[in-house]
Structures are given as structure tokens and as C-alpha cells.
Design a protein around this motif. Structure first.
Motif, PDB file in Angstrom:
ATOM      1  N   LEU A  37       0.855  -1.183   0.000  1.00 59.82           N
ATOM      2  CA  LEU A  37       0.000   0.000   0.000  1.00 59.82           C
ATOM      3  C   LEU A  37       0.890   1.231   0.000  1.00 59.82           C
ATOM      4  O   LEU A  37       1.704   1.400   0.914  1.00 59.82           O
ATOM      5  N   ASP A  38       0.725   2.076  -0.986  1.00 58.31           N
ATOM      6  CA  ASP A  38       1.454   3.340  -0.949  1.00 58.31           C
ATOM      7  C   ASP A  38       0.944   4.160   0.223  1.00 58.31           C
ATOM      8  O   ASP A  38      -0.156   3.944   0.717  1.00 58.31           O
ATOM      9  N   SER A  39       1.774   5.133   0.594  1.00 57.12           N
ATOM     10  CA  SER A  39       1.404   6.003   1.703  1.00 57.12           C
ATOM     11  C   SER A  39       0.022   6.612   1.469  1.00 57.12           C
ATOM     12  O   SER A  39      -0.259   7.107   0.385  1.00 57.12           O
ATOM     13  N   ARG A  42      13.178  -5.089   1.024  1.00 58.06           N
ATOM     14  CA  ARG A  42      13.430  -3.917   0.222  1.00 58.06           C
ATOM     15  C   ARG A  42      12.109  -3.314  -0.222  1.00 58.06           C
ATOM     16  O   ARG A  42      11.187  -4.021  -0.608  1.00 58.06           O
ATOM     17  N   CYS A  43      12.027  -1.999  -0.164  1.00 57.44           N
ATOM     18  CA  CYS A  43      10.805  -1.323  -0.619  1.00 57.44           C
ATOM     19  C   CYS A  43      10.607  -1.557  -2.107  1.00 57.44           C
ATOM     20  O   CYS A  43      11.532  -1.376  -2.887  1.00 57.44           O
ATOM     21  N   PRO A  44       9.393  -1.958  -2.504  1.00 57.89           N
ATOM     22  CA  PRO A  44       9.156  -2.137  -3.939  1.00 57.89           C
ATOM     23  C   PRO A  44       9.174  -0.817  -4.706  1.00 57.89           C
ATOM     24  O   PRO A  44       9.329  -0.812  -5.914  1.00 57.89           O
ATOM     25  N   ARG A  45       9.010   0.304  -4.026  1.00 55.17           N
ATOM     26  CA  ARG A  45       8.946   1.611  -4.680  1.00 55.17           C
ATOM     27  C   ARG A  45      10.308   2.283  -4.798  1.00 55.17           C
ATOM     28  O   ARG A  45      10.618   2.885  -5.807  1.00 55.17           O
ATOM     29  N   ARG A  98      14.464   0.640   2.638  1.00 51.26           N
ATOM     30  CA  ARG A  98      14.532  -0.559   3.431  1.00 51.26           C
ATOM     31  C   ARG A  98      13.265  -0.618   4.274  1.00 51.26           C
ATOM     32  O   ARG A  98      12.854   0.391   4.837  1.00 51.26           O
ATOM     33  N   LEU A  99      12.648  -1.780   4.327  1.00 51.65           N
ATOM     34  CA  LEU A  99      11.407  -1.892   5.092  1.00 51.65           C
ATOM     35  C   LEU A  99      11.727  -2.185   6.552  1.00 51.65           C
ATOM     36  O   LEU A  99      12.530  -3.057   6.856  1.00 51.65           O
ATOM     37  N   GLN A 100      11.088  -1.459   7.434  1.00 47.81           N
ATOM     38  CA  GLN A 100      11.254  -1.641   8.871  1.00 47.81           C
ATOM     39  C   GLN A 100       9.999  -2.296   9.428  1.00 47.81           C
ATOM     40  O   GLN A 100       8.903  -1.861   9.108  1.00 47.81           O
ATOM     41  N   TYR A 158       5.196  -3.970   7.807  1.00 46.92           N
ATOM     42  CA  TYR A 158       6.454  -3.328   7.437  1.00 46.92           C
ATOM     43  C   TYR A 158       6.173  -2.004   6.781  1.00 46.92           C
ATOM     44  O   TYR A 158       5.208  -1.856   6.048  1.00 46.92           O
ATOM     45  N   ARG A 159       7.047  -1.046   7.068  1.00 39.33           N
ATOM     46  CA  ARG A 159       6.878   0.276   6.484  1.00 39.33           C
ATOM     47  C   ARG A 159       8.197   0.755   5.915  1.00 39.33           C
ATOM     48  O   ARG A 159       9.243   0.567   6.528  1.00 39.33           O
ATOM     49  N   CYS A 160       8.116   1.387   4.764  1.00 38.31           N
ATOM     50  CA  CYS A 160       9.308   1.998   4.181  1.00 38.31           C
ATOM     51  C   CYS A 160       9.512   3.346   4.853  1.00 38.31           C
ATOM     52  O   CYS A 160       8.608   4.184   4.854  1.00 38.31           O
ATOM     53  N   GLU A 161      10.684   3.533   5.434  1.00 40.87           N
ATOM     54  CA  GLU A 161      10.953   4.792   6.130  1.00 40.87           C
ATOM     55  C   GLU A 161      11.089   5.942   5.149  1.00 40.87           C
ATOM     56  O   GLU A 161      11.062   7.105   5.528  1.00 40.87           O
ATOM     57  N   ASN A 162      11.250   5.625   3.910  1.00 36.99           N
ATOM     58  CA  ASN A 162      11.461   6.652   2.898  1.00 36.99           C
ATOM     59  C   ASN A 162      10.131   7.160   2.320  1.00 36.99           C
ATOM     60  O   ASN A 162       9.819   8.342   2.388  1.00 36.99           O
TER      61      ASN A 162
END
Ligand SMILES: [Zn+2]
Ligand SMILES: [Zn+2]
Length: 139
Positions: free
Chosen positions: A31-33, A70-73, A78-80, A93-97
Motif C-alpha cells: 500500500l502506498d502512503s 526492500r521497498c518495492p517503490r 529498506r522496510l522496517q 512493514y513500512r518503508c521509512e522513505n
């Protein structure tokens, strides 16, 4: 986009008008932000069965796996692991970026179910009804 779990190409998919990525191998969802907020607005709490995979999007780059999720986007995202806590804790998991969310199969429904439950359990209407009800009728 590739699945952070197994590297399979994520299919473009949607629930109503909410766009997301779905892994054909492990059935995890990306899911995108902001998409989660839109999903909270849907009436039902069982949405994983409503995911429609858009045709012709299931093939893509070959898997490449590394030591971390790894973030697909984002190339370097990096997924946390985070704990999504409502009544129960659900680890996603969430991408910090880009703040996109990865969840494994059944976790989205679990989150939505709890969100609906909390809303109904703690809505002002419910509280008013609850507080306005007599515990036992007066004689
Ligand atoms: Zn997968
Ligand atoms: Zn990202």
C-alpha cells in the motif's frame, strides 16, 4: 515493483478505487502512503477477497533478493518492521522513505476488522446508548 518477501513481480491491483500491489506468490499487499486511510473509509472490513488484479500486470523483472526487505517503490528503501497496534498488535512493514506499507496475507483484513470494531465500540453513539441504558429495570 517486486515483492519484498520473495522477489516476485507485484501485480497492479485495486480495491474499489484504491490502488495497491499484490504479490501473486505469497499474496502479500503493498500500500502506498495514504492508501490505508482510504481503505478505512470503505464500509466492509473484509477487503482482501475484493482485491482485483488488473490484467496483464503479473509479469515483470526476475526476482532479486537481498538480505533485508526492500521497498518495492524506492531503490534504496529498506522496510522496517512496525507494530500496528489497535486491540491486538499486528506486525507489518513500512518503508521509512516513502511510508508505503507492506502486509502479509490476512493482515490487512485484520487491521480493518479491528478499526471497524474500535469505531463501533467507542463511537459517541455507542457510548451514549450504553450509558443511557438501565442495568436493570426499575420496579
Ligand atoms: Zn511475495
Ligand atoms: Zn519506499
Amino acid at each position: 515493483m517486486n515483492c519484498p518477501r520473495d522477489g516476485a513481480a507485484l501485480a497492479d491491483a485495486k480495491i474499489n478505487e484504491c490502488r495497491l500491489g499484490k504479490c501473486p506468490a505469497c499474496h502479500g499487499l503493498w500500500l502506498d502512503s495514504g492508501v490505508m486511510e482510504d481503505l478505512f473509509k470503505l464500509p466492509g472490513a473484509k477487503v482482501e477477497s475484493c482485491v482485483q488484479v488488473l490484467p496483464g500486470t503479473e509479469d515483470g523483472a526476475p526476482p532479486h533478493m537481498t538480505g533485508y526487505m526492500r521497498c518495492p517503490r524506492c531503490i534504496d528503501g529498506r522496510l522496517q518492521g512496525i507494530t500496528y497496534t489497535l486491540a491486538n498488535s499486528i506486525r507489518i512493514y513500512r518503508c521509512e522513505n516513502c511510508l508505503g506499507l507492506w502486509m502479509d496475507e490476512t493482515e490487512l483484513d485484520a487491521i480493518l476488522r479491528e478499526e471497524k470494531w474500535l469505531k463501533s465500540a467507542y463511537s459517541p453513539d455507542h457510548l451514549r446508548q450504553h450509558l443511557g441504558r438501565r442495568v436493570r429495570p426499575h420496579a
